[in-house]
Scaffold this active site. Structure first.
Site, PDB file in Angstrom:
ATOM      1  N   GLY A  74      19.217  37.610  47.362  1.00  0.00           N
ATOM      2  CA  GLY A  74      20.279  39.092  47.117  1.00  0.00           C
ATOM      3  C   GLY A  74      21.645  38.746  47.041  1.00  0.00           C
ATOM      4  CB  VAL A  91      15.960  37.849  54.966  1.00  0.00           C
ATOM      5  CG1 VAL A  91      15.895  36.340  54.808  1.00  0.00           C
ATOM      6  CG2 VAL A  91      16.318  37.980  56.419  1.00  0.00           C
ATOM      7  CB  ILE A 130      24.427  38.592  51.374  1.00  0.00           C
ATOM      8  CG1 ILE A 130      24.723  39.919  51.519  1.00  0.00           C
ATOM      9  CG2 ILE A 130      24.997  37.604  52.393  1.00  0.00           C
ATOM     10  CD1 ILE A 130      24.516  40.377  53.115  1.00  0.00           C
ATOM     11  NE  ARG A 157      29.790  48.537  67.272  1.00  0.00           N
ATOM     12  CZ  ARG A 157      28.558  48.576  67.055  1.00  0.00           C
ATOM     13  NH1 ARG A 157      27.866  49.071  68.087  1.00  0.00           N
ATOM     14  NH2 ARG A 157      27.719  48.062  66.041  1.00  0.00           N
ATOM     15  CE  LYS A 196      33.152  39.405  46.450  1.00  0.00           C
ATOM     16  NZ  LYS A 196      32.500  40.408  47.496  1.00  0.00           N
ATOM     17  CG  ASP A 255      25.423  49.846  54.585  1.00  0.00           C
ATOM     18  OD1 ASP A 255      25.609  50.326  53.420  1.00  0.00           O
ATOM     19  OD2 ASP A 255      26.150  48.576  55.047  1.00  0.00           O
ATOM     20  CG  HIS A 310      39.220  42.355  18.637  1.00  0.00           C
ATOM     21  ND1 HIS A 310      38.293  41.636  18.648  1.00  0.00           N
ATOM     22  CD2 HIS A 310      40.252  41.627  17.736  1.00  0.00           C
ATOM     23  CE1 HIS A 310      38.329  40.453  17.886  1.00  0.00           C
ATOM     24  NE2 HIS A 310      39.475  40.565  17.433  1.00  0.00           N
TER      25      HIS A 310
END
Ligand code: NAD
Length: 468
Positions: free
Chosen positions: A187, A274, A189, A35, A51, A315, A447
């Site tokens: 958190g 939150v 975010i 959408r 980012k 999610d 290294h």
């Protein structure tokens, strides 16, 4: 595209569009419904544009420390409009990249809002098209990948007003950087935006209801992070719940509950971070009788819901709310549908916070392992004694490893410092391969690199650390 489809994917975020690509690779006739913009929150309003902002902030902040590197320039300044424009351009570029991938993989993209309707086999997908009108799609399988959005708490005034109170979405595109900012929630975010705006010089205070910041991280990482952020000038109110936020033309005022005490803080703007809620509304899920639990669709390890032919990944199917988890679940789900999946995947999912310093972890924290009754061996190695970190001037931070004392298996790794988000993958791979300390000891780390601290943290867990 005509005729019945094999798969309809609803939502083109990193869960949905990756699932569609894999479906197409497996020879399935696939359509995807979106959408908004292709790429979902991650590419358009989350992972990627933040980012870009964080990079601008980091470069600007580093310019203030040039003398540490024997360098100097005349003055420094940022153009906020250009900085935001760059972030938006990056998002647009990535979204266009998804459009290209859909075309290349012969996946039909349908712009509009999908709603499910009962059908004898998999639910029908009715799309209210952006261009007007509607279209009904039938497919053997429907995969919901509708994602999530910022949680708001209207009763406490924790709702974006677009002016003074922002969620991540508004926080990514304001006209100017606020002089003072309250970040509600610590958190990923909250911490990323706190880091970004502090880098630009805002007075930032982070409020966290729980007893420590980044509560999902290992306790030592949380406390190291808090100290590092305080060194940069970020202030914290821990164990302080925002009971009420009042916004006015001039700014915001929040009332904090800290045990029996109450405190009021003022700032120009506030960011509400939150948590998030799954996008389960207006999909017809209730009519179909789809099981929903606390704002997300209940799905099994393959993404199957309680309704035949309907799957949910990413999610909308619950935590952890991470883009890479969504993609991973989507691939697993579609391979299962196509009948090519192997055994159930139990891969450890890394988590990253792209603040300065960065935070990255995978597997169990020391406390979680102990709660499960696992006897552990724990190793630590600080970046302050790592040659590359000293040369790069990035000595804040540490690597912590958690091993099962009985088997020697690596069960958790936790890092804070420069570029640790690029390094955590080494530990994630080790855990997927069920590595023990023996394999990690036997691995040669180049290294000089900051990754040598990973080797040393493993050695330290078994009393064999070399450079401490
Ligand atoms: P979160 O759930 O990770 O953190 C929210 C925090 O807010 C919690 O610590 C909670 O205790 C606190 N809180 C809640 N109500 C409060 C109140 N009234 N007063 C003070 N503190 C309060 O949520 P988030 O940071 O919004 O992120 C959402 C999800 O998105 C997370 O699962 C996160 O992992 C994911 N995400 C990840 C990344 C990343 O990987 N870099 C970036 C962004 C988001």
């Amino acid at each position: 595209m005509t005729g019945e489809l094999d798969v309809v994917v609803v939502g083109a975020g990193p869960g949905g569009y990756v699932t569609a690509i894999r479906a197409s690779q497996l020879g399935l006739k696939t359509a995807i419904v979106e959408r908004e913009a292709l790429g979902g929150v991650c590419l358009n309003w989350g992972c990627i544009p933040t980012k870009a902002l964080l990079k601008s902030g980091e470069v600007y902040e580093q310019l203030g420390h040039l003398a540490d590197y024997g360098l100097s320039v005349e003055g420094r300044a940022y153009d906020f409009t250009k900085l935001i424009a760059r972030s938006r351009k990056v998002a647009t570029q990535l979204s266009a990249g998804v459009a290209f991938l859909m075309k290349k993989n012969k996946i039909e993209v349908i712009e509009g809002s999908a709603r499910l309707e009962k059908a004898p086999a998999a639910p029908k997908v009715v799309v209210a098209l952006k261009a007007g009108g509607q279209r009904t799609l039938t497919a053997k399988s429907v995969i919901l990948a509708t994602g999530a959005r910022a949680r708001v708490i209207p009763a406490a005034g924790l709702v974006a007003d677009g002016e003074r109170v922002w969620t991540y979405r508004e926080a990514m595109v304001p006209k100017t950087a606020p002089k003072s900012l309250l970040v509600i929630g610590s958190g990923a975010i909250g911490i990323e935006f706190a880091s970004f705006y502090r880098a630009l010089g805002s007075e930032v205070t982070v409020v966290e209801a729980l007893p420590r910041i980044l509560p999902v991280e290992d306790e030592e990482i949380s406390s190291t992070a808090q100290k590092a952020f305080e060194k940069r000038g970020i202030k914290f109110r821990i164990g302080a719940k925002v009971a009420k936020l009042i916004a006015s033309k001039s700014g915001v005022s929040v009332t904090l509950e800290t045990g029996a005490k109450s405190e009021t803080l003022q700032a120009e703007c506030a960011i509400v971070a939150v948590g998030i809620d799954g996008n389960v509304e207006d999909l017809g899920l209730e009519t179909l009788g789809v099981k929903i639990d606390r704002g997300h669709v209940v799905a099994d390890a393959f993404g199957a819901t309680n309704v035949a032919g309907l799957y949910a990944i990413g999610d909308v199917a619950g935590p952890p709310w991470l883009a890479h988890k969504a993609s991973h679940e989507g691939v697993h789900c579609i391979e299962h549908i196509a009948g090519v999946s192997g055994p159930e995947l139990v891969a450890a999912i890394p988590g990253c916070t792209y603040s300065t310093p960065q935070i990255a972890s995978v597997g169990l924290t020391e406390a979680q392992a102990k709660e499960k009754g696992v006897a552990v061996k724990v190793g630590r190695f600080p970046f302050r004694v790592n040659g590359k970190a000293i040369a790069a001037g990035e000595t804040d931070g540490l690597v912590k490893t958690v091993f099962d004392a009985a088997t020697g298996a690596l069960i958790g790794a936790h890092m804070i410092g420069g570029e640790v988000t690029e390094m955590i993958q080494g530990f994630a791979l080790a855990m997927t391969l069920e590595a023990t300390e023996a394999e990690i000891f036997a691995t040669v780390f180049p290294h000089p690199t900051m990754s040598e601290a990973m080797h040393e943290a493993a050695l330290d867990a078994f009393g064999r650390v070399l450079h401490l």
